[in-house]
Design a protein around this motif. Structure first.
Motif, PDB file in Angstrom:
ATOM      1  N   TRP A 145     -14.605  25.756  29.844  1.00  0.00           N
ATOM      2  CA  TRP A 145     -16.018  26.026  29.595  1.00  0.00           C
ATOM      3  C   TRP A 145     -16.422  25.584  28.189  1.00  0.00           C
ATOM      4  O   TRP A 145     -17.546  25.111  27.977  1.00  0.00           O
ATOM      5  N   ARG A 146     -15.513  25.703  27.209  1.00  0.00           N
ATOM      6  CA  ARG A 146     -15.825  25.208  25.860  1.00  0.00           C
ATOM      7  C   ARG A 146     -15.924  23.675  25.863  1.00  0.00           C
ATOM      8  O   ARG A 146     -16.717  23.105  25.120  1.00  0.00           O
ATOM      9  N   LEU A 147     -15.116  23.026  26.703  1.00  0.00           N
ATOM     10  CA  LEU A 147     -15.251  21.576  26.854  1.00  0.00           C
ATOM     11  C   LEU A 147     -16.629  21.224  27.409  1.00  0.00           C
ATOM     12  O   LEU A 147     -17.247  20.240  26.977  1.00  0.00           O
ATOM     13  N   VAL A 148     -17.116  22.010  28.352  1.00  0.00           N
ATOM     14  CA  VAL A 148     -18.468  21.776  28.887  1.00  0.00           C
ATOM     15  C   VAL A 148     -19.487  21.885  27.757  1.00  0.00           C
ATOM     16  O   VAL A 148     -20.390  21.042  27.644  1.00  0.00           O
ATOM     17  N   LEU A 149     -19.352  22.895  26.900  1.00  0.00           N
ATOM     18  CA  LEU A 149     -20.265  23.018  25.752  1.00  0.00           C
ATOM     19  C   LEU A 149     -20.192  21.782  24.862  1.00  0.00           C
ATOM     20  O   LEU A 149     -21.225  21.267  24.409  1.00  0.00           O
ATOM     21  N   PHE A 150     -18.977  21.311  24.600  1.00  0.00           N
ATOM     22  CA  PHE A 150     -18.841  20.138  23.726  1.00  0.00           C
ATOM     23  C   PHE A 150     -19.411  18.890  24.388  1.00  0.00           C
ATOM     24  O   PHE A 150     -20.060  18.071  23.720  1.00  0.00           O
ATOM     25  N   ILE A 151     -19.195  18.725  25.687  1.00  0.00           N
ATOM     26  CA  ILE A 151     -19.767  17.566  26.390  1.00  0.00           C
ATOM     27  C   ILE A 151     -21.289  17.590  26.266  1.00  0.00           C
ATOM     28  O   ILE A 151     -21.917  16.550  26.057  1.00  0.00           O
ATOM     29  N   ARG A 152     -21.897  18.754  26.348  1.00  0.00           N
ATOM     30  CA  ARG A 152     -23.353  18.873  26.159  1.00  0.00           C
ATOM     31  C   ARG A 152     -23.763  18.494  24.726  1.00  0.00           C
ATOM     32  O   ARG A 152     -24.868  18.030  24.489  1.00  0.00           O
ATOM     33  N   HIS A 153     -22.866  18.682  23.782  1.00  0.00           N
ATOM     34  CA  HIS A 153     -23.135  18.394  22.366  1.00  0.00           C
ATOM     35  C   HIS A 153     -22.968  16.906  22.030  1.00  0.00           C
ATOM     36  O   HIS A 153     -23.518  16.436  21.022  1.00  0.00           O
ATOM     37  N   LEU A 154     -22.229  16.172  22.853  1.00  0.00           N
ATOM     38  CA  LEU A 154     -21.897  14.771  22.527  1.00  0.00           C
ATOM     39  C   LEU A 154     -23.098  13.887  22.187  1.00  0.00           C
ATOM     40  O   LEU A 154     -23.001  13.074  21.259  1.00  0.00           O
ATOM     41  N   PRO A 155     -24.243  13.993  22.860  1.00  0.00           N
ATOM     42  CA  PRO A 155     -25.359  13.118  22.472  1.00  0.00           C
ATOM     43  C   PRO A 155     -25.847  13.340  21.036  1.00  0.00           C
ATOM     44  O   PRO A 155     -26.479  12.462  20.456  1.00  0.00           O
ATOM     45  N   GLN A 156     -25.539  14.506  20.440  1.00  0.00           N
ATOM     46  CA  GLN A 156     -25.974  14.801  19.077  1.00  0.00           C
ATOM     47  C   GLN A 156     -24.821  14.791  18.081  1.00  0.00           C
ATOM     48  O   GLN A 156     -24.979  15.241  16.948  1.00  0.00           O
ATOM     49  N   ILE A 157     -23.660  14.279  18.473  1.00  0.00           N
ATOM     50  CA  ILE A 157     -22.496  14.343  17.584  1.00  0.00           C
ATOM     51  C   ILE A 157     -22.785  13.580  16.290  1.00  0.00           C
ATOM     52  O   ILE A 157     -23.447  12.540  16.293  1.00  0.00           O
ATOM     53  N   THR A 158     -22.294  14.115  15.178  1.00  0.00           N
ATOM     54  CA  THR A 158     -22.565  13.530  13.869  1.00  0.00           C
ATOM     55  C   THR A 158     -21.375  12.679  13.409  1.00  0.00           C
ATOM     56  O   THR A 158     -20.250  12.874  13.873  1.00  0.00           O
ATOM     57  N   PRO A 159     -21.613  11.773  12.474  1.00  0.00           N
ATOM     58  CA  PRO A 159     -20.504  10.997  11.910  1.00  0.00           C
ATOM     59  C   PRO A 159     -19.442  11.892  11.266  1.00  0.00           C
ATOM     60  O   PRO A 159     -18.251  11.598  11.348  1.00  0.00           O
ATOM     61  N   ASP A 160     -19.852  12.990  10.649  1.00  0.00           N
ATOM     62  CA  ASP A 160     -18.874  13.906  10.051  1.00  0.00           C
ATOM     63  C   ASP A 160     -17.983  14.532  11.122  1.00  0.00           C
ATOM     64  O   ASP A 160     -16.777  14.690  10.917  1.00  0.00           O
ATOM     65  N   GLU A 161     -18.560  14.904  12.245  1.00  0.00           N
ATOM     66  CA  GLU A 161     -17.772  15.480  13.343  1.00  0.00           C
ATOM     67  C   GLU A 161     -16.796  14.446  13.905  1.00  0.00           C
ATOM     68  O   GLU A 161     -15.633  14.762  14.178  1.00  0.00           O
ATOM     69  N   LEU A 162     -17.261  13.213  14.062  1.00  0.00           N
ATOM     70  CA  LEU A 162     -16.377  12.148  14.554  1.00  0.00           C
ATOM     71  C   LEU A 162     -15.216  11.921  13.590  1.00  0.00           C
ATOM     72  O   LEU A 162     -14.074  11.722  14.011  1.00  0.00           O
ATOM     73  N   ASN A 163     -15.525  11.969  12.308  1.00  0.00           N
ATOM     74  CA  ASN A 163     -14.489  11.811  11.283  1.00  0.00           C
ATOM     75  C   ASN A 163     -13.468  12.952  11.371  1.00  0.00           C
ATOM     76  O   ASN A 163     -12.264  12.727  11.273  1.00  0.00           O
ATOM     77  N   GLU A 164     -13.956  14.153  11.557  1.00  0.00           N
ATOM     78  CA  GLU A 164     -13.073  15.314  11.694  1.00  0.00           C
ATOM     79  C   GLU A 164     -12.189  15.180  12.942  1.00  0.00           C
ATOM     80  O   GLU A 164     -11.009  15.518  12.917  1.00  0.00           O
ATOM     81  N   GLU A 166     -11.047  12.510  14.250  1.00  0.00           N
ATOM     82  CA  GLU A 166      -9.969  11.543  13.997  1.00  0.00           C
ATOM     83  C   GLU A 166      -8.688  12.257  13.576  1.00  0.00           C
ATOM     84  O   GLU A 166      -7.595  11.898  13.986  1.00  0.00           O
ATOM     85  N   GLY A 167      -8.845  13.275  12.743  1.00  0.00           N
ATOM     86  CA  GLY A 167      -7.692  14.039  12.281  1.00  0.00           C
ATOM     87  C   GLY A 167      -7.114  14.952  13.353  1.00  0.00           C
ATOM     88  O   GLY A 167      -5.979  15.414  13.235  1.00  0.00           O
ATOM     89  N   LEU A 168      -7.896  15.227  14.402  1.00  0.00           N
ATOM     90  CA  LEU A 168      -7.442  16.110  15.476  1.00  0.00           C
ATOM     91  C   LEU A 168      -6.824  15.350  16.644  1.00  0.00           C
ATOM     92  O   LEU A 168      -6.200  15.957  17.514  1.00  0.00           O
ATOM     93  N   ASN A 169      -7.033  14.024  16.677  1.00  0.00           N
ATOM     94  CA  ASN A 169      -6.476  13.218  17.764  1.00  0.00           C
ATOM     95  C   ASN A 169      -4.956  13.252  17.712  1.00  0.00           C
ATOM     96  O   ASN A 169      -4.371  13.306  16.634  1.00  0.00           O
TER      97      ASN A 169
END
Length: 179
Positions: A145-164, A166-169
């Motif tokens: 269910w948290r993945l569903v929340l994040f999928i809903r957030h993807l259209p608004q994802i920020t460059p800082d979140e994408l950068n973060e 990278e370290g979690l991959n």
């Protein structure tokens, strides 16, 4: 013309078209690198819609969208999903490009217009004849269910979140980036 003759003529024409399409597929092969034809895309989309039980279409996410829950979904996505779907959800990865059908762009309307239950069902049960595995044994319902929340957030994802992210991959010795 009698109605039964018209029906037979239509069935014959459909059979000839199906054989012709089948021969075309066999000639070009079944490479995962090929772009799906419009007919394949329509069939796959229709089958995917029909595969979700109606009871799931009524489900709403029981986890409230908070910064903490979205971040937990982001961390889980980066570790488990980004290999095929990419951190931004676009699917432009080595593995994503090699799948057939390709992973959908999770930011696009085709995914964002699905209801929460449909997304949850796909995460938990996977999609047959695609690269999407069933994760119900690997993910708790709360994580899904948290993945569903994040999928809903993807259209608004920020460059800082994408950068973060990278370290979690996941990092593996076999990754060319680690050589």
């Amino acid at each position: 013309m009698k109605p039964w003759k018209a029906v037979l003529l239509i069935l014959f024409a459909l059979a000839v078209a199906a054989v012709g399409y089948g021969l075309t597929l066999v000639r070009r092969g079944f490479s995962a690198l090929a772009t799906p034809s419009a007919i394949e895309e329509f069939a796959a989309t229709t089958a995917r819609k029909m595969a979700v039980p109606s009871a799931y279409r009524q489900l709403r996410n029981p986890i409230m969208p908070s910064t903490e829950n979205i971040r937990a979904g982001m961390a889980h996505f980066a570790d488990h999903c980004a290999t095929c779907h990419s951190n931004d959800g676009g699917g432009d990865t080595l593995f994503g490009k090699g799948l057939y059908p390709k992973p959908p762009d999770l930011r696009a309307a085709g995914t964002q217009n699905k209801n929460d239950g449909e997304l949850y069902y796909t995460i938990a049960n996977g999609v047959r004849l695609s690269g999407m595995p069933a994760f119900s044994e690997a993910h708790t319902p709360e994580k899904a269910w948290r993945l569903v929340l994040f999928i809903r957030h993807l259209p608004q994802i920020t460059p800082d979140e994408l950068n973060e992210m990278e370290g979690l991959n996941p990092k593996r010795e076999s990754d060319p980036a680690n050589w």
